[in-house]
Design a protein around this motif. Structure first.
Motif, PDB file in Angstrom:
ATOM      1  N   THR A 427      28.286 -22.039  70.922  1.00 19.48           N
ATOM      2  CA  THR A 427      29.742 -22.156  71.009  1.00 19.48           C
ATOM      3  C   THR A 427      30.314 -22.853  69.791  1.00 19.48           C
ATOM      4  OG1 THR A 427      29.597 -24.287  72.158  1.00 19.48           O
ATOM      5  CG2 THR A 427      29.611 -22.316  73.528  1.00 19.48           C
ATOM      6  N   TRP A 428      31.131 -22.148  69.036  1.00 20.43           N
ATOM      7  CA  TRP A 428      31.828 -22.776  67.903  1.00 20.43           C
ATOM      8  C   TRP A 428      33.219 -23.194  68.323  1.00 20.43           C
ATOM      9  CZ3 TRP A 428      36.499 -22.113  65.589  1.00 20.43           C
ATOM     10  CH2 TRP A 428      36.727 -22.911  64.455  1.00 20.43           C
ATOM     11  N   TRP A 429      33.532 -24.431  68.053  1.00 23.17           N
ATOM     12  CA  TRP A 429      34.900 -24.941  68.265  1.00 23.17           C
ATOM     13  C   TRP A 429      35.006 -26.284  67.605  1.00 23.17           C
ATOM     14  CZ3 TRP A 429      35.982 -28.811  72.342  1.00 23.17           C
ATOM     15  CH2 TRP A 429      34.820 -29.248  72.997  1.00 23.17           C
ATOM     16  N   GLN A 430      36.138 -26.951  67.746  1.00 20.66           N
ATOM     17  CA  GLN A 430      36.383 -28.216  67.052  1.00 20.66           C
ATOM     18  C   GLN A 430      37.231 -29.135  67.930  1.00 20.66           C
ATOM     19  OE1 GLN A 430      38.631 -26.320  63.719  1.00 20.66           O
ATOM     20  NE2 GLN A 430      36.961 -27.105  62.451  1.00 20.66           N
ATOM     21  N   THR A 431      37.251 -30.409  67.559  1.00 22.19           N
ATOM     22  CA  THR A 431      38.160 -31.347  68.220  1.00 22.19           C
ATOM     23  C   THR A 431      39.564 -30.743  68.231  1.00 22.19           C
ATOM     24  OG1 THR A 431      36.835 -33.142  67.321  1.00 22.19           O
ATOM     25  CG2 THR A 431      39.012 -33.717  68.149  1.00 22.19           C
TER      26      THR A 431
END
Ligand code: WTA
Length: 663
Positions: A427-431
């Motif tokens: 899973t790619w994501w960010q704050t």
């Protein structure tokens, strides 16, 4: 733009083919969510918001997009704690376990949804009693104990925004964050257990508050380890005492969909961390949706475990808000994966059984495990037979997050932990994104080891080149092309920095700061950061932050920091330091400088190695050539501690500087 750093993670083995038998397993190929979102993504998110979230007032407008500012579900009112707790209790699921909590020393607590609700209501009343009101900010600096989600949920109940500060951060970081958000209250514990010992927290809060942050009026302290910290009369209160005095009922207040839910600080390319702002309706919708579909949730029977720390966004969205809003049973664990329960500890720490993680999976019958590539690579190192003798057959879905996962580690996870049966969701994501953005969906996506595959339904990503032209095959920069419900609403107190950081590089696009490659089949491969942010074990740390901590040491004249490639942690921090003229170099001084960073920023940011050098490679315009330093660092044994003004380093730097002049 970044100096060609896009190459750093690129390697042949990223083109690893998918194992064919796995690709075919259990695929239903149900593309309906993608089709629906593709046809009308606003209508798609509106449907998810209405189906997965309970609103006290329905929204009238799905999206207002005034680039780069978005508002979602306008006119709607809801309460996050009500969505996470009351609605499940009201539906007769009060006795369902919300958390199987396990402390590092082996103490356990089983907390049902109605017990969690009781504590949240009480603590919300405690905060009201301390004068907190809707719109105020509260800092939370706690170990992984149940009082942490209780405190967060209590904030959401009365419209107070929390700012969770990771327990590994230093007093300076606490002061900065409390000052920036003007926090009125700090919630902490005396200490938390880490690697077999209490690790102090309250003394750090004391140090932080004597250095600044005058906005903080009160401190509530959980007595976790019985370390008997000093308590400041009138300012500090024991959690158990104020809870015993608090009233039991605290109705959830309906909040505007765009009410500030929390601030979470994260590293950017400058020394000052950014207060990422998340609001209520959109964030919750994305957290619930992704938690349900990415982990293939069967809410009634699953025992889900995200082994992250709530101090990072992963814990916010996937230990607290997503799982609770979905009414699912989670495991929450306080300590480190290689610390056994006391009865299993020998005298010699080196011989300690490292089996804790698999022990927990077996005992609770965990169905979904979500962890970081660093952890997986660490387990791989512990031996090929790992995890021998453990029954992991309850596992159904395995997730990874935080950094690129190399295909070998992906395959190891797939074979050793998933018995070649569990789908892996990278899973790619960010704050900043609040929730998952790029990930396979179990049962739908044919995965490739090491690839995040595709944007989830309702999110849209493109890879572009230096000129902002879309790359349909090949390498470039990852951008997001449409707003999404969980997107950050800005940087606390600094709207200009928000525009500048995320929206100014490519017109009309959100620039994530990551390099990515699109393969011939249209799969996305995240290559890592292309700006001056390092990713150490999935933790974002900026080179500028560490550099400013280095030059803060009185013996240091100048410093440059790079992220070197590291087999286990992804990147490792390496500092190059020029001492002031009158100071003599020594190994002791070098170690002192290294520890100084830990003191300023916390142990996570302590450089793996510090080199004392007479010179730093610079361009004619005086810019430090990081790419070169990175190459030098990559050629070094970072564990070695005998290098003092290493002539090899210097020669390499000089040579490279000559070659690369004019960069
Ligand atoms: C990196 C963590 C490759 C990336 C949720 C991103 C990843 C940064 C992945 C955000 C992944 C996160 N594959 N890289 N699956 N997930 N990253 O804000 O560089 O702590 O920009 O959020 O982690 O880190 P953050």
């Amino acid at each position: 733009m970044a100096e060609g750093s896009i190459e750093i993670y690129e390697s042949e083995d990223r083109r690893f083919p998918p194992p064919p038998e796995f690709a075919a397993a259990a695929l239903t190929n149900d593309r309906s969510l993608y089709d629906e979102a593709e046809a009308d993504y606003e209508a798609f998110w509106a449907r998810q918001a209405r189906e997965l979230v309970t609103w006290s007032t329905d929204f009238d407008t799905t999206l207002e997009w005034d680039l780069p500012f978005s508002k979602w579900f306008i006119g709607g009112e809801l309460n996050v704690s009500e969505n996470c707790l009351d609605r499940h209790v009201d539906a007769g699921k009060g006795d369902k376990v919300a958390y199987h909590w396990e402390g590092e020393p082996g103490d356990t607590r089983t907390i049902t949804y109605s017990e969690l609700l009781d504590d949240v209501e009480r603590f919300a009343n405690v905060m009201k009693g301390l004068g907190l009101e809707k719109g105020d900010r509260v800092a939370i600096y706690m170990p992984m104990i149940p009082e942490l989600p209780i405190a967060m949920l209590a904030c959401t109940r009365i419209g107070v925004a929390h700012s969770v500060i990771f327990g590994g951060f230093s007093p300076d970081s606490i002061t900065d964050r409390c000052e920036d958000a003007e926090a009125r209250l700090v919630i902490t514990a005396d200490a938390g257990y880490r690697r077999g010992e209490p690790s102090a927290l309250k003394p750090n809060v004391d140090a932080a508050l004597s250095a600044g942050a005058p906005s903080v009026e009160n401190v509530v302290v959980v007595d976790r380890c019985g370390t008997d910290p000093e308590m400041v009369e009138g300012r500090d209160h024991w959690w158990h005492e104020v809870m015993a005095d608090a009233a039991a009922d605290c109705p959830a207040e309906p909040m505007d969909s765009e009410q500030l839910l929390y601030i979470l600080y994260t590293s950017g390319t400058t020394a000052k961390p950014k207060g990422i702002m998340h609001t209520t309706g959109g964030y919750l919708t994305q957290a619930v949706f992704t938690h349900k579909y990415v982990f293939d949730l069967k809410a009634d029977t699953d025992v889900y475990w995200c082994a992250a720390d709530i101090g990072w966004v992963t814990g916010h969205s996937y230990i607290v808000y997503g799982p609770l809003a979905n009414g699912c049973t989670s495991v929450m664990y306080e300590g480190t994966p290689d610390t056994p329960r006391p009865e299993e500890r020998g005298d010699d720490r080196a011989s300690w059984n490292k089996d804790r993680l698999w022990d927990i999976i077996e005992r609770y019958g965990v169905t979904q495990l979500y962890t970081a590539p660093t952890a997986i690579r660490t387990f791989m190192r512990w031996g090929p037979e790992w995890p021998a003798g453990r029954d992991l057959s309850t596992l159904r879905v395995l997730g990874t997050v935080g950094e690129p996962i190399n295909p070998e580690a992906w395959m190891w996870y797939h074979e050793h932990i998933g018995a070649e049966r569990c789908p892996i969701v990278d899973t790619w994501w960010q704050t900043e994104t609040g929730g998952h953005m790029i990930s396979p969906l179990p049962g739908v996506t044919t995965t490739k080891p090491g690839s995040g595959c595709h944007p989830i339904p309702g999110t849209f990503a493109e890879v572009v080149d230096d000129d902002g032209q879309v790359v349909t095959e090949g390498g470039g920069y990852l951008t997001l092309t449409r707003p999404w419900p969980g997107m950050l609403r800005g940087i606390w107190g600094d709207p200009e920095r928000y525009k500048e950081t995320y929206w100014s590089t490519y017109e009309g696009r959100y620039f994530a700061g990551d390099g990515a490659r699109v393969d011939a089949d249209g799969y996305i491969w995240i290559l890592g950061r292309v700006d001056d942010v390092m990713n150490v074990s999935g933790h974002r740390i900026s080179t500028a932050e560490v550099e400013s901590a280095l030059v803060d040491h009185p013996a240091v004249a100048e410093a440059a920091v790079v992220g070197a490639t590291d087999e286990v942690t992804g990147q490792a921090i390496v500092g190059y330091v020029i001492l002031i003229g009158s100071v003599e170099a020594s190994d002791e001084l070098r170690e002192e400088v290294r520890q100084h960073v830990a003191k300023k920023l916390g142990p996570t940011a302590r450089p793996r190695a510090v080199f004392l050098v007479p010179d730093l490679p610079k361009t004619r315009s005086g810019k430090i050539m990081r790419r070169l330093l990175r190459n030098v660092a990559d050629g070094h044994q970072l564990g070695d501690t005998t290098t003092l003004a290493d002539p090899g380093v210097v020669a390499a730097i000089r040579e490279g500087a000559a070659e690369g002049d004019g960069d």
